[in-house]
Enzyme design. Structure first.
Site: not given
Ligand code: PSU
Ligand code: MN
Length: 328
Positions: A168, A51, A112, A132, A185, A166, A164
């Protein structure tokens, strides 16, 4: 979505045939693999997708580009071919050269891109990094089955208020790509994230441990649903899932090497502080993860970045070994 032939043509022919003669535009028209990746996929060689949000929104410059290059070298070292995915010049690029990586890392208007954003970045011509979710979409369209990242997105703490969650998680539920990560995380709600993955039908498999690792930390206190230590067994599961075409993705959770981890008890304090900072500063939605990552970098005096780099490289090597086993 099925992997189809890659039509590398731009839409908008000079002599305009009638509407009925014009072939329909499909998403594969916008997908541009490098020659190396195209040839490797045609020959059934192992390819590992990477990614790019980690480059643009996950790490500071120049560590981001240096890490991206190290990770690609790690994958080659295991006998597979890396394919970093991003949107540049209105195309979803599968494999980036050094200049592309530099452009992406230095541009300041990079979108993003998750599932909601990918087509927008392509049609608007803006540069975009892929999360992801979007990397899985692009990898699948190009015919790549294995993908390495740092951490997946999930259910955020407080999601019962903010909603919220993701994209993913939905993507893992629908798109047949295996994703190697270092767990979720601890700024996410890990039990809720596991519940949603189970609902979406995603097998979550820890590698070399019984626990679900928590990104910077090897331990989360939460047992992983499954454990597989042998890459041959993981490859066998991947091939078996592929036979059920609609069974979506597989998630492998690979703990950060012990010498680079920041223990959970120590991380918890930094995470609570940075989530509180995000709330205080009104940071919301897709800006939360990049903000917290940057804040934790400051709070740990740079140590979290060393951990982040080590875990991404560790995941890339494991993903390459799985891709090699699956190609055999
Ligand atoms: N974890 C990290 N660094 C990152 C991300 C996650 O340590 O850059 C990124 C990944 O690309 C993941 C995204 O898919 O954050 C998730 O973002 P969101 O919660 O907005 O879907
Ligand atoms: Mn989000």
């Amino acid at each position: 979505m099925r992997p189809g032939p890659l039509f590398l043509v731009c839409p908008g022919p000079p002599a305009s045939p009638s509407r009925s003669e014009r072939p329909p535009v499909t998403h594969t028209d916008f997908i541009l693999p490098t020659e190396e990746v195209r040839a490797a996929l045609a020959d059934g060689k192992p390819v590992v997708a990477l990614e790019s949000t980690i480059i643009t929104h996950g790490m500071p410059f120049p560590d981001n580009v240096e890490t991206a290059r190290l990770v690609e070298a790690d994958i080659r070292g295991e006998g597979a071919i890396p394919a970093t995915i991003a949107v540049l010049d209105g195309k979803i690029r599968i494999g980036l050269d050094d200049d592309d990586l530099d452009r992406l890392a230095k541009a300041d208007n990079v979108m993003k891109c998750s599932r909601a954003d990918l087509a927008f970045a392509v049609s608007s011509g803006r540069p975009g990094s892929t999360t992801v979710a979007a990397t899985m979409m692009a990898a699948h369209a190009a015919g790549i089955k294995v993908f390495a990242t740092g951490g997946i997105g999930g259910v955020h703490k407080g999601a019962e208020e903010t909603f919220d969650v993701s994209a993913d998680l939905d993507e893992l539920g629908r798109t047949p790509v295996l994703v190697v990560c270092a767990g979720a995380k601890a700024l996410l709600d890990i039990p809720k994230t596991l519940e949603v993955l189970e609902t979406r039908g995603v097998p979550v498999i820890a590698h070399g441990t019984d626990e679900l690792p928590a990104f910077w930390s090897r331990e989360s206190g939460i047992k992983a649903p499954y454990r597989l230590d042998d890459t041959g067994e993981i490859a066998r599961l991947l091939v078996t899932r592929a036979a059920f075409g609609d069974h979506g993705g597989v998630l492998i959770a690979n703990p950060v090497p012990a010498e680079n981890e920041i223990p959970q008890a120590e991380m918890a304090g930094y995470i609570d502080t940075s989530i509180a900072n995000a709330v205080k500063q009104g940071v919301k939605g897709k800006d939360v993860t990049p903000f917290v990552l940057g804040d934790i970098l400051k709070l740990t005096g740079g140590r979290s970045l060393v951990t982040n780099i080590a875990l991404v490289r560790n995941n890339a090597r494991l993903a390459a070994r799985i891709a090699v086993a699956a190609a055999a």
